[in-house]
Design a protein around this motif. Structure first.
Motif, PDB file in Angstrom:
ATOM      1  N   ARG C  77       0.833  -1.210   0.000  1.00  0.00           N
ATOM      2  CA  ARG C  77       0.000   0.000   0.000  1.00  0.00           C
ATOM      3  C   ARG C  77       0.866   1.257   0.000  1.00  0.00           C
ATOM      4  O   ARG C  77       0.554   2.231  -0.692  1.00  0.00           O
ATOM      5  CB  ARG C  77      -0.938  -0.003   1.207  1.00  0.00           C
ATOM      6  CG  ARG C  77      -1.929  -1.165   1.185  1.00  0.00           C
ATOM      7  CD  ARG C  77      -3.094  -0.961   2.115  1.00  0.00           C
ATOM      8  NE  ARG C  77      -2.739  -0.970   3.525  1.00  0.00           N
ATOM      9  CZ  ARG C  77      -2.720  -2.064   4.299  1.00  0.00           C
ATOM     10  NH1 ARG C  77      -3.040  -3.249   3.780  1.00  0.00           N
ATOM     11  NH2 ARG C  77      -2.398  -1.976   5.564  1.00  0.00           N
ATOM     12  N   GLU C  78       1.958   1.217   0.744  1.00  0.00           N
ATOM     13  CA  GLU C  78       2.861   2.381   0.762  1.00  0.00           C
ATOM     14  C   GLU C  78       3.475   2.620  -0.616  1.00  0.00           C
ATOM     15  O   GLU C  78       3.568   3.751  -1.083  1.00  0.00           O
ATOM     16  CB  GLU C  78       4.001   2.166   1.777  1.00  0.00           C
ATOM     17  CG  GLU C  78       3.596   2.479   3.205  1.00  0.00           C
ATOM     18  CD  GLU C  78       4.659   2.072   4.218  1.00  0.00           C
ATOM     19  OE1 GLU C  78       5.647   1.382   3.832  1.00  0.00           O
ATOM     20  OE2 GLU C  78       4.504   2.431   5.403  1.00  0.00           O
ATOM     21  N   ARG C  79       3.908   1.534  -1.257  1.00  0.00           N
ATOM     22  CA  ARG C  79       4.524   1.679  -2.584  1.00  0.00           C
ATOM     23  C   ARG C  79       3.501   2.250  -3.577  1.00  0.00           C
ATOM     24  O   ARG C  79       3.795   3.175  -4.344  1.00  0.00           O
ATOM     25  CB  ARG C  79       5.065   0.337  -3.081  1.00  0.00           C
ATOM     26  CG  ARG C  79       6.038   0.503  -4.226  1.00  0.00           C
ATOM     27  CD  ARG C  79       6.557  -0.808  -4.789  1.00  0.00           C
ATOM     28  NE  ARG C  79       5.465  -1.689  -5.144  1.00  0.00           N
ATOM     29  CZ  ARG C  79       5.269  -2.904  -4.616  1.00  0.00           C
ATOM     30  NH1 ARG C  79       6.106  -3.401  -3.724  1.00  0.00           N
ATOM     31  NH2 ARG C  79       4.233  -3.643  -4.981  1.00  0.00           N
ATOM     32  N   ALA C  80       2.282   1.697  -3.542  1.00  0.00           N
ATOM     33  CA  ALA C  80       1.235   2.172  -4.453  1.00  0.00           C
ATOM     34  C   ALA C  80       0.878   3.632  -4.167  1.00  0.00           C
ATOM     35  O   ALA C  80       0.589   4.409  -5.090  1.00  0.00           O
ATOM     36  CB  ALA C  80       0.003   1.286  -4.340  1.00  0.00           C
ATOM     37  N   GLU C  82       2.959   5.951  -3.055  1.00  0.00           N
ATOM     38  CA  GLU C  82       4.018   6.805  -3.629  1.00  0.00           C
ATOM     39  C   GLU C  82       3.895   6.871  -5.151  1.00  0.00           C
ATOM     40  O   GLU C  82       4.191   7.906  -5.760  1.00  0.00           O
ATOM     41  CB  GLU C  82       5.406   6.316  -3.204  1.00  0.00           C
ATOM     42  CG  GLU C  82       5.673   6.427  -1.691  1.00  0.00           C
ATOM     43  CD  GLU C  82       5.319   7.795  -1.085  1.00  0.00           C
ATOM     44  OE1 GLU C  82       5.688   8.816  -1.685  1.00  0.00           O
ATOM     45  OE2 GLU C  82       4.665   7.836  -0.023  1.00  0.00           O
ATOM     46  N   GLU C  83       3.452   5.779  -5.776  1.00  0.00           N
ATOM     47  CA  GLU C  83       3.242   5.798  -7.233  1.00  0.00           C
ATOM     48  C   GLU C  83       2.133   6.787  -7.609  1.00  0.00           C
ATOM     49  O   GLU C  83       2.247   7.526  -8.587  1.00  0.00           O
ATOM     50  CB  GLU C  83       2.891   4.392  -7.739  1.00  0.00           C
ATOM     51  CG  GLU C  83       4.083   3.431  -7.679  1.00  0.00           C
ATOM     52  CD  GLU C  83       3.687   1.980  -7.932  1.00  0.00           C
ATOM     53  OE1 GLU C  83       4.587   1.114  -7.922  1.00  0.00           O
ATOM     54  OE2 GLU C  83       2.483   1.695  -8.144  1.00  0.00           O
ATOM     55  N   LEU C  84       1.064   6.783  -6.831  1.00  0.00           N
ATOM     56  CA  LEU C  84      -0.022   7.742  -7.080  1.00  0.00           C
ATOM     57  C   LEU C  84       0.481   9.170  -6.913  1.00  0.00           C
ATOM     58  O   LEU C  84       0.201  10.043  -7.748  1.00  0.00           O
ATOM     59  CB  LEU C  84      -1.188   7.507  -6.103  1.00  0.00           C
ATOM     60  CG  LEU C  84      -2.309   8.541  -6.245  1.00  0.00           C
ATOM     61  CD1 LEU C  84      -3.190   8.200  -7.435  1.00  0.00           C
ATOM     62  CD2 LEU C  84      -3.142   8.675  -4.986  1.00  0.00           C
ATOM     63  N   ILE C  85       1.198   9.416  -5.821  1.00  0.00           N
ATOM     64  CA  ILE C  85       1.696  10.762  -5.524  1.00  0.00           C
ATOM     65  C   ILE C  85       2.601  11.261  -6.656  1.00  0.00           C
ATOM     66  O   ILE C  85       2.538  12.419  -7.069  1.00  0.00           O
ATOM     67  CB  ILE C  85       2.399  10.761  -4.141  1.00  0.00           C
ATOM     68  CG1 ILE C  85       1.319  10.652  -3.050  1.00  0.00           C
ATOM     69  CG2 ILE C  85       3.269  11.999  -3.945  1.00  0.00           C
ATOM     70  CD1 ILE C  85       1.847  10.290  -1.672  1.00  0.00           C
ATOM     71  N   GLU C  86       3.409  10.352  -7.181  1.00  0.00           N
ATOM     72  CA  GLU C  86       4.248  10.694  -8.333  1.00  0.00           C
ATOM     73  C   GLU C  86       3.377  11.112  -9.533  1.00  0.00           C
ATOM     74  O   GLU C  86       3.651  12.121 -10.188  1.00  0.00           O
ATOM     75  CB  GLU C  86       5.105   9.466  -8.694  1.00  0.00           C
ATOM     76  CG  GLU C  86       6.008   9.632  -9.903  1.00  0.00           C
ATOM     77  CD  GLU C  86       6.465   8.267 -10.450  1.00  0.00           C
ATOM     78  OE1 GLU C  86       7.422   7.704  -9.899  1.00  0.00           O
ATOM     79  OE2 GLU C  86       5.830   7.756 -11.418  1.00  0.00           O
ATOM     80  N   ALA C  87       2.317  10.354  -9.787  1.00  0.00           N
ATOM     81  CA  ALA C  87       1.447  10.674 -10.932  1.00  0.00           C
ATOM     82  C   ALA C  87       0.679  11.978 -10.702  1.00  0.00           C
ATOM     83  O   ALA C  87       0.415  12.729 -11.650  1.00  0.00           O
ATOM     84  CB  ALA C  87       0.480   9.530 -11.207  1.00  0.00           C
ATOM     85  N   LEU C  88       0.336  12.265  -9.445  1.00  0.00           N
ATOM     86  CA  LEU C  88      -0.393  13.511  -9.142  1.00  0.00           C
ATOM     87  C   LEU C  88       0.430  14.753  -9.469  1.00  0.00           C
ATOM     88  O   LEU C  88      -0.129  15.831  -9.692  1.00  0.00           O
ATOM     89  CB  LEU C  88      -0.807  13.551  -7.667  1.00  0.00           C
ATOM     90  CG  LEU C  88      -1.979  12.655  -7.272  1.00  0.00           C
ATOM     91  CD1 LEU C  88      -2.284  12.814  -5.786  1.00  0.00           C
ATOM     92  CD2 LEU C  88      -3.221  12.997  -8.096  1.00  0.00           C
ATOM     93  N   ARG C  89       1.765  14.588  -9.512  1.00  0.00           N
ATOM     94  CA  ARG C  89       2.608  15.742  -9.884  1.00  0.00           C
ATOM     95  C   ARG C  89       2.229  16.312 -11.242  1.00  0.00           C
ATOM     96  O   ARG C  89       2.499  17.471 -11.532  1.00  0.00           O
ATOM     97  CB  ARG C  89       4.091  15.347  -9.902  1.00  0.00           C
ATOM     98  CG  ARG C  89       4.565  15.127  -8.514  1.00  0.00           C
ATOM     99  CD  ARG C  89       5.946  15.551  -8.164  1.00  0.00           C
ATOM    100  NE  ARG C  89       6.092  15.076  -6.784  1.00  0.00           N
ATOM    101  CZ  ARG C  89       6.623  13.901  -6.441  1.00  0.00           C
ATOM    102  NH1 ARG C  89       7.175  13.131  -7.357  1.00  0.00           N
ATOM    103  NH2 ARG C  89       6.644  13.516  -5.189  1.00  0.00           N
TER     104      ARG C  89
END
Lengths: 93, 93, 93, 93
Positions: C77-80, C82-89
């Motif tokens: 869940r943590e990895r996913a 961070e992936e979302l947060i990266e895409a939100l950029r």
């Protein structure tokens, strides 16, 4: 008379409404105790962001009509065009 | 303790700065006389819009980490996920 | 099975439609002769940009539900997240 | 000669690059088997969305300079202004 003078009342009403939303958000952030308030604060932030986005776009519309399309000289229109282009950078992401 | 409580100081500083920008905009809209002030007002609106956009995205990051990834039960995580998805609609255009 | 496998048909239909729009844009840019075609090309670009924006947001929704809210371990869940947060950029502007 | 004719090569290169990205995405969606591919597909979608966003903004810049600021008649400038305003709705969210 500029489009700001012509539309001052409407523009001020919009800015005042946003100022009220920002002040309400401030109070809620100051007092938020539990996680359940997170959702409400998130909705307020999203709503203010949407209002600012709409205000910017409405302002760009008026600027485009008055200062670019109806600028009196080509120099005036060129300057207003560069001002718009600068503001459009806001949407570069 | 929620991420809002943990980050209250930083979050409040950000909201206060935005409140100050909105008040400065209000004063400038109230007194703007000529077209030359249009550019400055447009820049202020773009800047506040950018600040609100950044605030929303930073808040979504914290919400995602704390309430979705680290929610204690699957129900809590599901609810937080739907809250995020609702906020993401802000970017649908 | 991942949400991509589950929704592959729908996702592919969406990507295929966008591919078709991009190819139509390409042909129109290749042959555009006069200014009057500028408006149509601008509309096509705006439409494809809107379709890509909607696709990204729909994908983020599924990713949030499946990989963050329903990830099996906290690490997943943590990895996913961070992936979302990266895409939100993508929406930072 | 319109800005599209003047910049055709550059514009086409940009559209071709996007077409290539969309085709790569299509292949990856067709073959994605496991969740680990979700991250890569999300990055591709975000990247294409960003490229389309940048293309739209660059096009709006050229349209503003050529058709609004430098339109030959006020009618031409007014029409081009309304076309821009229509395209700006893309950013209303």
């Amino acid at each position: 008379m500029s489009h700001i003078a012509k539309e001052r009342k409407k523009l001020l009403a919009r800015v005042n409404r946003i100022a009220g939303q920002v002040n309400a958000l401030k109070r809620d952030v100051e007092t938020a105790e539990s996680d359940s308030e997170c959702h409400r604060i998130m909705q307020q932030i999203a709503s203010i962001r949407g209002a600012m986005n709409g205000l910017l776009l409405a302002f760009l519309d008026e600027h485009t009509r008055e200062h670019i399309a109806h600028g009196k000289t080509v120099e005036e229109r060129e300057r207003a065009a560069e001002e718009l282009i600068e503001a459009l950078r806001s949407f570069r992401a």
